[in-house]
Scaffold this motif. Structure first.
Motif, PDB file in Angstrom:
ATOM      1  N   ARG A  19      24.167  29.629 101.255  1.00 20.23           N
ATOM      2  CA  ARG A  19      23.087  28.814 100.705  1.00 20.23           C
ATOM      3  C   ARG A  19      22.754  29.291  99.293  1.00 20.23           C
ATOM      4  N   PRO A  20      22.123  28.436  98.488  1.00 22.42           N
ATOM      5  CA  PRO A  20      21.685  28.877  97.162  1.00 22.42           C
ATOM      6  C   PRO A  20      20.648  29.993  97.297  1.00 22.42           C
ATOM      7  N   ALA A  21      20.722  30.954  96.408  1.00 22.86           N
ATOM      8  CA  ALA A  21      19.726  32.027  96.403  1.00 22.86           C
ATOM      9  C   ALA A  21      18.365  31.463  96.020  1.00 22.86           C
ATOM     10  N   GLU A  22      17.336  32.143  96.478  1.00 19.96           N
ATOM     11  CA  GLU A  22      15.961  31.765  96.171  1.00 19.96           C
ATOM     12  C   GLU A  22      15.253  32.972  95.573  1.00 19.96           C
ATOM     13  N   VAL A  23      14.146  32.742  94.881  1.00 20.25           N
ATOM     14  CA  VAL A  23      13.389  33.823  94.245  1.00 20.25           C
ATOM     15  C   VAL A  23      13.062  34.921  95.259  1.00 20.25           C
ATOM     16  N   ARG A  24      12.772  34.550  96.473  1.00 20.34           N
ATOM     17  CA  ARG A  24      12.417  35.527  97.513  1.00 20.34           C
ATOM     18  C   ARG A  24      13.563  36.490  97.842  1.00 20.34           C
ATOM     19  N   ASP A  25      14.783  36.164  97.432  1.00 21.59           N
ATOM     20  CA  ASP A  25      15.951  37.008  97.696  1.00 21.59           C
ATOM     21  C   ASP A  25      16.149  38.112  96.654  1.00 21.59           C
ATOM     22  N   LEU A  26      15.389  38.105  95.574  1.00 28.11           N
ATOM     23  CA  LEU A  26      15.654  39.002  94.447  1.00 28.11           C
ATOM     24  C   LEU A  26      15.612  40.480  94.836  1.00 28.11           C
ATOM     25  N   SER A  27      14.595  40.915  95.518  1.00 24.65           N
ATOM     26  CA  SER A  27      14.479  42.326  95.890  1.00 24.65           C
ATOM     27  C   SER A  27      15.657  42.760  96.764  1.00 24.65           C
TER      28      SER A  27
ATOM     29  N   LEU B 266      21.057  45.360  97.549  1.00 24.58           N
ATOM     30  CA  LEU B 266      22.448  45.198  97.979  1.00 24.58           C
ATOM     31  C   LEU B 266      23.413  45.603  96.868  1.00 24.58           C
ATOM     32  N   LEU B 267      23.164  45.124  95.651  1.00 21.15           N
ATOM     33  CA  LEU B 267      24.044  45.445  94.533  1.00 21.15           C
ATOM     34  C   LEU B 267      24.006  46.932  94.199  1.00 21.15           C
ATOM     35  N   ALA B 268      22.823  47.531  94.205  1.00 23.06           N
ATOM     36  CA  ALA B 268      22.703  48.961  93.921  1.00 23.06           C
ATOM     37  C   ALA B 268      23.433  49.788  94.977  1.00 23.06           C
ATOM     38  N   ASP B 269      23.310  49.408  96.246  1.00 24.36           N
ATOM     39  CA  ASP B 269      23.992  50.130  97.327  1.00 24.36           C
ATOM     40  C   ASP B 269      25.509  50.055  97.197  1.00 24.36           C
ATOM     41  N   ALA B 270      25.995  48.985  96.564  1.00 27.06           N
ATOM     42  CA  ALA B 270      27.441  48.805  96.375  1.00 27.06           C
ATOM     43  C   ALA B 270      27.906  49.335  95.015  1.00 27.06           C
ATOM     44  N   SER B 271      27.005  50.039  94.309  1.00 25.53           N
ATOM     45  CA  SER B 271      27.292  50.581  92.973  1.00 25.53           C
ATOM     46  C   SER B 271      27.687  49.490  91.983  1.00 25.53           C
TER      47      SER B 271
ATOM     48  N   GLN C 141      19.141  35.936  85.286  1.00 26.79           N
ATOM     49  CA  GLN C 141      19.982  34.871  85.822  1.00 26.79           C
ATOM     50  C   GLN C 141      19.542  34.387  87.202  1.00 26.79           C
ATOM     51  N   PHE C 142      18.811  35.208  87.920  1.00 26.33           N
ATOM     52  CA  PHE C 142      18.490  34.957  89.321  1.00 26.33           C
ATOM     53  C   PHE C 142      17.334  33.984  89.451  1.00 26.33           C
ATOM     54  N   PRO C 143      17.363  33.046  90.383  1.00 25.24           N
ATOM     55  CA  PRO C 143      18.354  32.823  91.418  1.00 25.24           C
ATOM     56  C   PRO C 143      19.454  31.841  91.006  1.00 25.24           C
ATOM     57  N   ARG C 144      19.301  31.203  89.835  1.00 26.08           N
ATOM     58  CA  ARG C 144      20.290  30.207  89.400  1.00 26.08           C
ATOM     59  C   ARG C 144      21.677  30.832  89.310  1.00 26.08           C
ATOM     60  N   GLY C 145      22.648  30.206  89.930  1.00 33.46           N
ATOM     61  CA  GLY C 145      24.015  30.699  89.871  1.00 33.46           C
ATOM     62  C   GLY C 145      24.371  31.679  90.975  1.00 33.46           C
ATOM     63  N   TYR C 146      23.446  31.958  91.877  1.00 34.73           N
ATOM     64  CA  TYR C 146      23.707  32.898  92.966  1.00 34.73           C
ATOM     65  C   TYR C 146      23.717  32.189  94.311  1.00 34.73           C
ATOM     66  N   ALA C 147      24.518  32.724  95.220  1.00 32.93           N
ATOM     67  CA  ALA C 147      24.586  32.208  96.590  1.00 32.93           C
ATOM     68  C   ALA C 147      24.410  33.372  97.549  1.00 32.93           C
TER      69      ALA C 147
END
Length: 86
Positions: free
Chosen positions: A9-17, A22-27, A36-42
């Motif tokens: 699904r398209p990302a939503e503002v509530r997904d930012l945190s 998730l990205l930090a944990d994956a380095s 850019q968030f949430p536009r362009g994210y899934a």
């Protein structure tokens, strides 16, 4: 045993945190994520729980794959493919 229900699904503002974590944990880089968030994210969800994220930075008609990651317990299970990395 019931099948896992996967949805992209398209990302939503509530997904930012969650996305930042998730990205930090994956380095993976988190700098500029808010720009850019949430536009362009899934977001990949399995049984209603967010387990993966993919993002594309847009530059006019072009795009750059920003980041793609899945939760550690989901790695190797095809989630990246569901987000379009194939």
């Amino acid at each position: 045993m019931s099948a896992v229900r996967s949805v992209v699904r398209p990302a939503e503002v509530r997904d930012l945190s969650w996305a930042r974590e998730l990205l930090a944990d994956a380095s993976l880089p988190t700098e500029g994520l808010e720009d850019q968030f949430p536009r362009g994210y899934a977001v990949l969800e399995e049984d209603g729980k967010s387990v993966g994220l993919g993002g594309l930075e847009r530059y006019g008609r072009f795009g750059l794959l920003r980041s793609e990651g899945v939760c550690p317990r989901q790695r190797g299970a095809g989630g990246g493919s569901a987000l379009g990395s194939d």
